[in-house]
Each structure stands twice: as structure tokens, then as C-alpha cells.
Scaffold this motif. Structure first.
Motif, mmCIF file in Angstrom:
data_model
loop_
_atom_site.group_PDB
_atom_site.id
_atom_site.type_symbol
_atom_site.label_atom_id
_atom_site.label_comp_id
_atom_site.label_asym_id
_atom_site.label_seq_id
_atom_site.Cartn_x
_atom_site.Cartn_y
_atom_site.Cartn_z
ATOM 1 N N PRO A 1 0.851 -1.190 0.000
ATOM 2 C CA PRO A 1 0.000 0.000 0.000
ATOM 3 C C PRO A 1 0.892 1.247 0.000
ATOM 4 N N ASP A 2 0.420 2.325 -0.616
ATOM 5 C CA ASP A 2 1.169 3.579 -0.639
ATOM 6 C C ASP A 2 0.313 4.670 0.000
ATOM 7 N N PRO A 3 0.403 4.814 1.321
ATOM 8 C CA PRO A 3 -0.460 5.779 2.002
ATOM 9 C C PRO A 3 -0.044 7.232 1.811
ATOM 10 N N PHE A 4 1.126 7.484 1.227
ATOM 11 C CA PHE A 4 1.639 8.849 1.164
ATOM 12 C C PHE A 4 1.588 9.467 -0.219
ATOM 13 N N GLY A 5 1.332 8.682 -1.259
ATOM 14 C CA GLY A 5 1.266 9.224 -2.615
ATOM 15 C C GLY A 5 2.529 9.978 -2.972
ATOM 16 N N ALA A 6 2.365 11.178 -3.522
ATOM 17 C CA ALA A 6 3.516 11.978 -3.946
ATOM 18 C C ALA A 6 4.149 12.754 -2.794
ATOM 19 N N THR A 7 3.537 12.717 -1.610
ATOM 20 C CA THR A 7 4.059 13.494 -0.479
ATOM 21 C C THR A 7 5.440 13.004 -0.048
ATOM 22 N N TYR A 8 5.624 11.698 0.018
ATOM 23 C CA TYR A 8 6.915 11.124 0.411
ATOM 24 C C TYR A 8 7.294 10.043 -0.594
ATOM 25 N N VAL A 9 8.537 10.066 -1.035
ATOM 26 C CA VAL A 9 9.019 9.092 -2.010
ATOM 27 C C VAL A 9 9.631 7.911 -1.261
ATOM 28 N N PRO A 10 9.152 6.695 -1.537
ATOM 29 C CA PRO A 10 9.685 5.537 -0.833
ATOM 30 C C PRO A 10 11.004 5.053 -1.429
ATOM 31 N N ASP B 1 9.916 -0.687 -10.490
ATOM 32 C CA ASP B 1 8.965 -0.192 -9.495
ATOM 33 C C ASP B 1 7.917 0.668 -10.196
ATOM 34 N N VAL B 2 6.648 0.464 -9.821
ATOM 35 C CA VAL B 2 5.551 1.242 -10.393
ATOM 36 C C VAL B 2 4.662 1.717 -9.249
ATOM 37 N N LYS B 3 4.398 3.037 -9.212
ATOM 38 C CA LYS B 3 3.466 3.609 -8.226
ATOM 39 C C LYS B 3 2.190 3.992 -8.951
ATOM 40 N N ALA B 4 1.064 3.419 -8.525
ATOM 41 C CA ALA B 4 -0.225 3.750 -9.131
ATOM 42 C C ALA B 4 -1.348 3.305 -8.210
ATOM 43 N N ASN B 5 -2.455 4.043 -8.229
ATOM 44 C CA ASN B 5 -3.660 3.667 -7.479
ATOM 45 C C ASN B 5 -3.375 3.349 -6.011
ATOM 46 N N SER B 6 -2.619 4.193 -5.350
ATOM 47 C CA SER B 6 -2.291 4.038 -3.925
ATOM 48 C C SER B 6 -1.550 2.744 -3.626
ATOM 49 N N GLU B 7 -0.814 2.237 -4.623
ATOM 50 C CA GLU B 7 -0.014 1.030 -4.427
ATOM 51 C C GLU B 7 1.369 1.218 -5.038
ATOM 52 N N ILE B 8 2.298 0.421 -4.528
ATOM 53 C CA ILE B 8 3.638 0.357 -5.087
ATOM 54 C C ILE B 8 3.867 -1.097 -5.472
ATOM 55 N N LYS B 9 4.114 -1.324 -6.755
ATOM 56 C CA LYS B 9 4.411 -2.680 -7.233
ATOM 57 C C LYS B 9 5.887 -2.717 -7.580
ATOM 58 N N THR B 10 6.598 -3.675 -7.013
ATOM 59 C CA THR B 10 8.005 -3.841 -7.312
ATOM 60 C C THR B 10 8.235 -5.267 -7.789
ATOM 61 N N THR B 11 9.013 -5.398 -8.855
ATOM 62 C CA THR B 11 9.351 -6.723 -9.365
ATOM 63 C C THR B 11 10.868 -6.861 -9.417
ATOM 64 N N LEU B 12 11.314 -8.068 -9.147
ATOM 65 C CA LEU B 12 12.737 -8.395 -9.238
ATOM 66 C C LEU B 12 12.859 -9.545 -10.226
ATOM 67 N N THR B 13 13.611 -9.321 -11.298
ATOM 68 C CA THR B 13 13.864 -10.376 -12.270
ATOM 69 C C THR B 13 15.236 -10.960 -11.984
ATOM 70 N N ILE B 14 15.256 -12.259 -11.696
ATOM 71 C CA ILE B 14 16.522 -12.975 -11.523
ATOM 72 C C ILE B 14 16.918 -13.423 -12.926
ATOM 73 N N LYS B 15 18.017 -12.843 -13.434
ATOM 74 C CA LYS B 15 18.412 -13.085 -14.816
ATOM 75 C C LYS B 15 19.326 -14.303 -14.930
ATOM 76 N N LYS B 16 18.911 -15.236 -15.777
ATOM 77 C CA LYS B 16 19.700 -16.439 -16.077
ATOM 78 C C LYS B 16 20.341 -17.022 -14.805
ATOM 79 N N PRO B 17 19.507 -17.419 -13.842
ATOM 80 C CA PRO B 17 20.058 -17.859 -12.552
ATOM 81 C C PRO B 17 20.924 -19.115 -12.657
ATOM 82 N N THR B 18 21.936 -19.143 -11.814
ATOM 83 C CA THR B 18 22.765 -20.336 -11.637
ATOM 84 C C THR B 18 22.356 -20.966 -10.313
#
Length: 171
Positions: A63-72, A103-120
Motif C-alpha cells: 500500500p502507498d499511504p503517502f502518494g507523492a508526499t513522500y518518495v519511498p 517499481d511502479v506507483k499507481a492507485n495508492s499502491e507500489i508494485k516492485t518486481t525483481l527479475t533474476i536473470k539467467k540464474p545459476t
């Protein structure tokens, strides 16, 4: 703060009494508002068994309770060690992990994805994400549960070889 039921407006009251004022006099502080937010991700990263050499994506939604007020500040961790801002992780001066983060901020949410590239096989471990806001009153931090990533696959791929018909071959 136990739960959302403690949200509301608060003020302090005190009394003052002195020798020249024998009757206690009350005074009040300014009123302050307390907002309670759910301090956990709405989507946790998921444990999985993945194949070596095949990219894998982990996702957290906060959840992103602060919107543009504070950058996470958004971070990902591998076995409780912060993944470097360039997406790399090293052990004994050897790169064991290569990732990319979005990272994407939209609709009072923060979505973050981590891509593990060609894992060993060294990429096996626990992964978690964290979001942190630096507020004037202090930091607010939310951390996901750990997702365990296991790997399956070849340690080394077999090399091409030649063999005479009828003979044995070992890879």
C-alpha cells in the motif's frame, strides 16, 4: 499501535496549580491526528523451484499511504543481504546473482518486481522486498515475507563429443 481501531484525534490535558493559584487550572495541547496503515504487503513474493538459465520474476505489492508526499525507497534482499543498486550480488568476489528491478506507483499502491536473470545454482536462497519512507517523525518500513527460491538444472551442460558406433559415451 495495535490496530486501526486506535486511529483518531488525540490531545493531552494537564493541570497547573501553584501557591498563588490554589484551584487547579486545566490546559490542553494541540490536537494531533493518528492514521494507522496496514504495514504489510498486499502481495507477497512467492516461493518457487526454477530452472537454471531461465529468468524468474518475483513480485511485491505494498500500500502507498503517502502518494507523492513522500518518495519511498524500495529494496530487495537475497539471504538477508541487500542486492546492490546495479542488481548484482557477490560472494567471495564472485558474482552469484544478476537481477533487474522495476517499481511502479499507481492507485495508492507500489508494485516492485525483481527479475533474476539467467540464474545459476548459486541464486538459490531467500528473497524479500522492503519499502521505506523517511518521514519527519521517523521512518516507516514494510517488509515482505521471504520467498524461497530453489534451482534445478545442470551444473555444467554436456559438451558435444564424437563416438564410434557401438562404443559407450559418457557425458
Amino acid at each position: 499501535v495495535k490496530d486501526a481501531s486506535t486511529a483518531g484525534d488525540y490531545s493531552c490535558m494537564g493541570t497547573y496549580q501553584s501557591g498563588s493559584c490554589p484551584k487547579p487550572e486545566a490546559f490542553f495541547s494541540a490536537t494531533y491526528s493518528l492514521t494507522v496503515i496496514e504495514a504489510k504487503p498486499t502481495t507477497q513474493p512467492t516461493s518457487a523451484t526454477i530452472s537454471t538459465g531461465v529468468d524468474h520474476i518475483l513480485t511485491c505489492v505494498f500500500p502507498d499511504p503517502f502518494g507523492a508526499t513522500y518518495v519511498p525507497r524500495i529494496s530487495w534482499f537475497y539471504d538477508d543481504q541487500a542486492i546492490l543498486s546495479n542488481g548484482k550480488m557477490y560472494k567471495n568476489n564472485q558474482m552469484v546473482l544478476d537481477t533487474s528491478k522495476a517499481d511502479v506507483k499507481a492507485n495508492s499502491e507500489i508494485k516492485t518486481t525483481l527479475t533474476i536473470k539467467k540464474p545459476t545454482l548459486e541464486a538459490a536462497g531467500e528473497y524479500k522486498c522492503m519499502v521505506k519512507w523517511a518521514l519527519p517523525s521517523g521512518n516507516i518500513v514494510m517488509t515482505s515475507n521471504a520467498a524461497t527460491i530453489s534451482l534445478e538444472g545442470f551444473v555444467t551442460h554436456p559438451l558435444p563429443t564424437n563416438a564410434a558406433r557401438g562404443s559407450g559415451v559418457t557425458f
